[in-house]
Design a protein around this motif. Structure first.
Motif, PDB file in Angstrom:
ATOM      1  N   ALA A   1      -4.360   1.646  -1.711  1.00 17.63           N
ATOM      2  CA  ALA A   1      -5.232   0.564  -2.166  1.00 17.63           C
ATOM      3  C   ALA A   1      -4.945  -0.699  -1.381  1.00 17.63           C
ATOM      4  O   ALA A   1      -5.856  -1.444  -1.020  1.00 17.63           O
ATOM      5  CB  ALA A   1      -5.037   0.317  -3.663  1.00 17.63           C
ATOM      6  N   ALA A   2      -3.657  -0.962  -1.100  1.00 15.15           N
ATOM      7  CA  ALA A   2      -3.324  -2.171  -0.361  1.00 15.15           C
ATOM      8  C   ALA A   2      -3.576  -2.006   1.133  1.00 15.15           C
ATOM      9  O   ALA A   2      -4.027  -2.935   1.792  1.00 15.15           O
ATOM     10  CB  ALA A   2      -1.859  -2.541  -0.591  1.00 15.15           C
ATOM     11  N   ILE A   3      -3.308  -0.806   1.665  1.00 14.07           N
ATOM     12  CA  ILE A   3      -3.385  -0.612   3.113  1.00 14.07           C
ATOM     13  C   ILE A   3      -4.739  -0.067   3.520  1.00 14.07           C
ATOM     14  O   ILE A   3      -5.452  -0.671   4.318  1.00 14.07           O
ATOM     15  CB  ILE A   3      -2.243   0.319   3.580  1.00 14.07           C
ATOM     16  CG1 ILE A   3      -0.917  -0.424   3.487  1.00 14.07           C
ATOM     17  CG2 ILE A   3      -2.483   0.786   4.991  1.00 14.07           C
ATOM     18  CD1 ILE A   3       0.275   0.397   3.820  1.00 14.07           C
ATOM     19  N   GLY A   4      -5.121   1.080   2.965  1.00 14.46           N
ATOM     20  CA  GLY A   4      -6.349   1.730   3.413  1.00 14.46           C
ATOM     21  C   GLY A   4      -7.585   0.905   3.113  1.00 14.46           C
ATOM     22  O   GLY A   4      -8.446   0.714   3.963  1.00 14.46           O
ATOM     23  N   ALA A   5      -7.681   0.407   1.863  1.00 12.57           N
ATOM     24  CA  ALA A   5      -8.877  -0.347   1.496  1.00 12.57           C
ATOM     25  C   ALA A   5      -8.755  -1.810   1.889  1.00 12.57           C
ATOM     26  O   ALA A   5      -9.756  -2.506   2.002  1.00 12.57           O
ATOM     27  CB  ALA A   5      -9.137  -0.212   0.004  1.00 12.57           C
ATOM     28  N   GLY A   6      -7.525  -2.297   2.107  1.00 12.51           N
ATOM     29  CA  GLY A   6      -7.361  -3.710   2.429  1.00 12.51           C
ATOM     30  C   GLY A   6      -7.055  -3.968   3.894  1.00 12.51           C
ATOM     31  O   GLY A   6      -7.935  -4.335   4.662  1.00 12.51           O
TER      32      GLY A   6
END
Lengths: 120, 99, 141, 323
Positions: D57-62
């Motif tokens: 959620a923090a890396i892939g989507a952000g």
């Protein structure tokens, strides 16, 4: 209580469906912003309200409310940013009823050729 | 009366379907701003799915995932608005217009 | 058919499709995207297969967690190199399938990747002399 | 219901990946990629891996999405002619089709075969983790694996990150080559949001780090959130990279150095490399994790901010005018 929860969650889902429908069906970007904010604000709000009675503890419940508040703030800002961006670069025609002379924003951004309709 | 967790699954399933419908807007555009709007809705729907799944799977840790997603929901939008200039045609580049 | 196996199969499909795209596209940014998705497919196979055989398994999950963070830093580094390459050569692909005339860099005639790297190195070394030595292949159009 | 959800989710994941692969428009591919990251986070949830969902959620989507948008903006700030030329390449008879097709089909068949004829695992790793978790100093199995049972991986991982950021710094254009961008326009609403969101982000990052010892969370997720917070600030117009330049240099290596120091100093007491003395494992792991969080956050942020500015191709254009 369980019926109230079912009602709230169903209503929340309904607003998400309506928001997506609006995103797909409206034909200018300003109206689409209007559509997705329904899902953000009302949809998620009702969903959180529906989940709250099932929250295991008070901190968990507070966390749920915090999530909703964060999404509210984030989506309001994102809507503002994108609307400003669209207006600034005249990416979309104005929604019905808006006066075209308010769009210019004091600069000569040229119409985007990729836009099918173009600003009129 | 269906079981509680089945009802939660049902809710998350409905939200997943709206998410997939939103893909159409990303695909059709027509301009980058519309695609980013769809991505914004994706973030919110994702938060909704995570919250309902947390109930369905009895996994309170998923609320943390939803919290992180809610915090970072706008970051792609901010990057888009701040960095992307909208010239998409064959025109030569112009300096970014700063109001 | 468990969902672990299903997601592992999705991972296999992702790896295969990403490999196809990786070799088919020449645009470096598209290759970076494809490579990222291929990595995600590998992660899915790792976790999905391990959990299909036994219960929830923390060991592959921990390895994949390391992998996700390494993957994002590798992607960021690849993008930096790509953007540097673009600003030096004005191209978004390596020269293997160049249709137009090759770049007019000092070490002309770069048909291979190696030469591209050379030109990048040259440009990096000559940074202080001039504001980058761009190829003119694009400006001629 | 359960399985139907997974099947639809898997197909949606495949669909977004196909969208990334088949988009002619580069920006569409990138937005599809962001959607892919979000769906992947949901897949990790369904695979019982909330830690991975948190990181994704923090890396892939952000973070990855921001990096990609920035790169596309870098291209389109000049011209998208390259993209159109790319289409020509696609239909060029010079490009052989056999390599992509063979690699695609070959990989698919090989991997399916590997799944079909997999060997039975001779040891049960989950059982081993469960048996030893009491001695590891933490309660959450994934943190135990990362920082105790397989801490080699984590040590080498932070070393890899450090190497990446050093390479990125080495690739930075010379000072005179860089054209200083005008400071971004002051946007009161975005400014206000960031100022209020920053404490929340730092708090959540710290919470996730602290939670890692007994529930999903830990140094990697906390570091990713910290990095996203810094990137957010930078995008909103705060010149984080300039304010924090010296802190950045110090913080980059801190996690690796602390980890290595702890790992080596236990050898003085006659213990093997990378083990913890009894009774102190919990505290040492938390200390290392805190430093790792700081380092990972700063490293990922500098990998974002080390990007050549958009003016990189301005020199290119200027050269064209000279001709």
């Amino acid at each position: 209580m369980i019926y109230v929860q079912i009602l709230l969650v169903s209503l929340g889902c309904l607003f998400f469906i309506v928001g997506t429908l609006g995103l797909l069906r409206f034909d200018d970007a300003y109206s689409r912003i209007h559509a997705i904010t329904k899902a953000d604000n009302l949809g998620l709000g009702l969903l959180v309200l529906g989940i709250l009675p099932s929250a295991l503890s008070v901190p968990q419940g507070l966390k749920l409310i915090l999530i909703w508040v964060l999404v509210l703030a984030a989506s309001a800002t994102a809507s503002y940013l994108i609307a400003h961006y669209i207006k600034q670069h005249q990416l979309s025609k104005l929604p019905h009823g808006a006066r075209p002379d308010t769009t210019a924003d004091g600069q000569d951004a040229e119409p985007d050729p990729t836009n099918e309709r173009g600003p009129q | 009366m269906i079981e509680a967790h089945t009802a939660w699954y049902l809710a998350s399933f409905v939200l997943l379907l709206t998410l997939i419908a939103g893909l159409l807007r990303i695909w059709h555009g027509p301009n980058p701003a519309d695609r980013m709007l769809a991505a914004q809705l994706f973030g919110t729907t994702g938060v909704g799915i995570l919250l309902t799944l947390a109930q369905a799977m009895q996994m309170p840790a998923l609320n943390d995932v939803a919290l992180v997603l809610a915090l970072l929901a706008t970051i792609a939008m901010v990057a888009f608005v701040k960095r992307m200039s909208p010239q998409q045609g064959p025109t030569k580049s112009q300096p970014e217009d700063q109001p | 058919m468990t969902s672990d196996l299903w997601f592992a199969l999705m991972g296999v499909a992702l790896i295969a499709l990403a490999a196809f795209t990786f070799f088919r596209q020449v645009h470096l940014l598209r290759r970076i995207l494809a490579f990222n998705i291929m990595g995600s497919g590998v992660f899915l196979v790792m976790v999905g297969m391990a959990q299909h055989q036994r219960e929830t398994d923390p060991v592959p999950q921990a390895l994949v967690l390391t992998g996700i963070v390494v993957a994002v830093s590798a992607t960021a580094l690849a993008l930096i190199i790509f953007r540097r390459f673009y600003s030096v050569s004005g191209q978004v692909e390596l020269d293997e399938y160049q249709i137009e005339e090759p770049t007019q860099n000092e070490d002309h005639a770069s048909d291979t990747m190696k030469d591209n790297i050379n030109s990048l190195q040259d440009a990096l070394q000559s940074d202080d002399e001039a504001p980058a030595k761009p190829s003119a292949s694009k400006g001629d159009q | 219901m359960n399985l139907a959800f997974d099947i639809v989710l898997g197909l949606a994941l495949l669909l977004t990946a196909l969208g990334v692969f088949s988009s002619k428009d580069l920006f569409r591919a990138v937005v599809m990629f962001i959607a892919f990251g979000l769906l992947l986070a949901l897949v990790w949830v369904r695979l019982d891996a909330p830690d991975l969902a948190l990181a994704e959620a923090a890396i892939g989507a952000g973070l990855t999405g921001v990096l990609m948008i920035d790169a596309v903006a870098h291209l389109s700030a000049n011209t998208l002619q390259n993209d159109q030329r790319d289409d020509q390449y696609d239909h060029s008879p010079k490009r052989p089709l056999w390599l992509p097709v063979i690699s695609c089909v070959g990989l698919f068949v090989l991997l399916l075969g590997a799944i079909r004829f997999r060997p039975e695992a001779s040891v049960s790793l989950p059982d081993m983790v469960r048996d030893n978790i009491a001695e590891s100093g933490v309660e959450h199995p994934i943190t135990a694996v990362l920082l105790n049972f397989r801490s080699y991986d984590t040590l080498l991982e932070i070393a890899v990150l450090l190497v990446a950021v050093v390479v990125a710094m080495a690739l930075k254009p010379a000072a005179e080559d860089r054209v200083h961008q005008p400071p971004p326009a002051h946007d009161p609403i975005l400014h206000g949001l960031t100022a209020r969101l920053l404490p929340a982000m730092l708090l959540v990052g710290m919470y996730v780090l602290w939670a890692g010892s007994y529930m999903p969370g830990g140094a990697f997720q906390g570091g990713a959130i910290l990095a996203a917070a810094l990137v957010f600030l930078q995008l909103a117009g705060f010149a984080v990279d300039r304010y924090a330049a010296s802190l950045l240099r110090l913080g980059l290596a801190l996690g690796f150095l602390v980890f290595l120091t702890v790992a080596v100093s236990v050898m003085i007491g006659g213990r093997p490399f990378l083990t913890y003395p009894e009774g102190f494992a919990g505290q040492l792991i938390f200390f290392i994790e805190a430093m790792l969080t700081l380092s990972i956050g700063l490293i990922l942020f500098s990998l974002f901010s080390q990007n050549p500015p958009h003016s990189g191709a301005v020199g290119h254009q200027g050269a064209n005018h000279d001709q």
